[in-house]
Design a protein around this motif. Structure first.
Motif, PDB file in Angstrom:
ATOM      1  N   SER A 127       0.875  -1.170   0.000  1.00 46.41           N
ATOM      2  CA  SER A 127       0.000   0.000   0.000  1.00 46.41           C
ATOM      3  C   SER A 127       0.912   1.220   0.000  1.00 46.41           C
ATOM      4  N   ASP A 128       0.715   2.122  -0.889  1.00 43.91           N
ATOM      5  CA  ASP A 128      -0.292   2.377  -1.910  1.00 43.91           C
ATOM      6  C   ASP A 128       0.287   2.019  -3.273  1.00 43.91           C
TER       7      ASP A 128
ATOM      8  N   ASP B  64      -3.558  -2.842  -1.221  1.00 47.51           N
ATOM      9  CA  ASP B  64      -4.341  -1.633  -1.477  1.00 47.51           C
ATOM     10  C   ASP B  64      -5.445  -1.933  -2.488  1.00 47.51           C
TER      11      ASP B  64
ATOM     12  N   THR C 294      -8.448  -0.045  -2.833  1.00 49.31           N
ATOM     13  CA  THR C 294      -9.301   1.107  -2.539  1.00 49.31           C
ATOM     14  C   THR C 294     -10.603   1.057  -3.329  1.00 49.31           C
TER      15      THR C 294
ATOM     16  N   HIS D 232      -4.119   3.948  -6.935  1.00 48.50           N
ATOM     17  CA  HIS D 232      -4.670   2.872  -6.109  1.00 48.50           C
ATOM     18  C   HIS D 232      -5.221   1.755  -6.975  1.00 48.50           C
TER      19      HIS D 232
END
Length: 290
Positions: A178-179, A204, A206, A224
């Motif tokens: 992440s990210d 990640d 998202t 993301h």
């Protein structure tokens, strides 16, 4: 030689991305931004300092004096904003070794943590912190050894750059990714390397694919990834458990419940990260016989 079980635990103190989102619709999964604690025997490792770091600091107060290694993926606000509110850093006798890669503009993690605490952004400077703070600049792909623990890093695909980490101990491994944004035509070699046969991959995710490719508000280029891409990586890297992480602040608890069902249908050994969630990895370490 006899065998004794060692500790390798992963605790989630902040699981959101972009901005903290406390409220009645985020109670079950939590509203704080990225912060993960790993306890490996006597070593305390902290990954990222989002608003979840404040909660971790409160938990650690009874255990002072403290020594911990902190690793930052990058310095976007949702990953550092808890650092000025990390109470143990203000207490003399505590020691924190802080690791981070140099940013593309040449700034160090020390400079970036310092700058967010300067006027007019914050009332007191970093220098008021009473704990011993040692800053270590990481090279990309550098390996850090803390006793028998190995921490590797690799560059991720994120605006302004970020690094992911792989923590290994006693034959167990956790990848913290992440990210990062997936590539449209291939899997990211750096992500695959970090995640290769990991016991746990924290990824990640998202967005959903539909959100990522939304024709009205496309998320392409925002840095993301999606849960569908997380599943692709988990399968390709032969990951044992997938943890969906860095939740969009717009994703309320009921949305996350539905997401858990969808992800599990594609990758059964998966879980949606929640604040307070703990993953224990049993490790058998050889000990001298007496």
């Amino acid at each position: 030689m006899t065998e004794q079980q060692s500790q390798f635990s992963v605790c989630f103190w902040g699981v959101r991305g972009s901005v903290a989102c406390p409220g009645e619709k985020t109670v079950r999964y939590g509203g704080n931004t990225a912060c993960i604690e790993m306890q490996i025997n006597d070593e305390l490792l902290i990954f990222d300092g989002g608003t979840g770091l404040r909660l971790l600091g409160q938990k650690l107060l009874p255990a002072m004096p403290l020594k911990a290694n902190m690793f930052f993926t990058h310095s976007h606000w949702d990953h550092i904003q808890g650092f000025p509110f990390f109470v143990p850093a203000f207490v003399a006798g505590n020691r924190f070794i802080i690791h981070g890669a140099i940013s593309p503009n040449g700034s160090t993690i020390e400079q970036r943590l310092n700058d967010q605490m300067l006027h007019p952004n914050f009332p007191v400077p970093l220098q008021i912190m009473g704990a011993e703070l040692k800053f270590c600049d990481l090279d990309l792909n550098e390996v850090v050894n803390i006793g028998d623990i190995t921490i590797e890093n690799a560059l991720l695909n994120h605006p302004g750059e970020a690094v992911g980490y792989r923590v290994s101990y006693g034959g167990r491994s956790v990848a913290y990714v992440s990210d990062t944004e997936h590539f449209p035509d291939r899997l990211d070699d750096n992500v695959l390397r970090l995640a290769h046969e990991a016991d746990v991959m924290i990824y990640d995710a998202t967005y959903t694919d539909n959100e990522y490719h939304d024709v009205k508000v496309s998320k392409v280029g925002w840095g993301h990834s999606t849960w569908q891409e997380a599943v692709k990586v988990a399968k390709a890297a032969n990951v044992k458990q997938l943890v969906i992480f860095h939740h969009d602040p717009m994703h309320h608890d009921d949305f996350m419940d539905d997401l858990a069902v969808q992800v599990a249908a594609e990758f059964p050994n998966s879980v949606i990260a929640r604040e307070g969630m703990v993953i224990d990895l049993p490790v058998l370490a050889a000990q001298p016989a007496y």
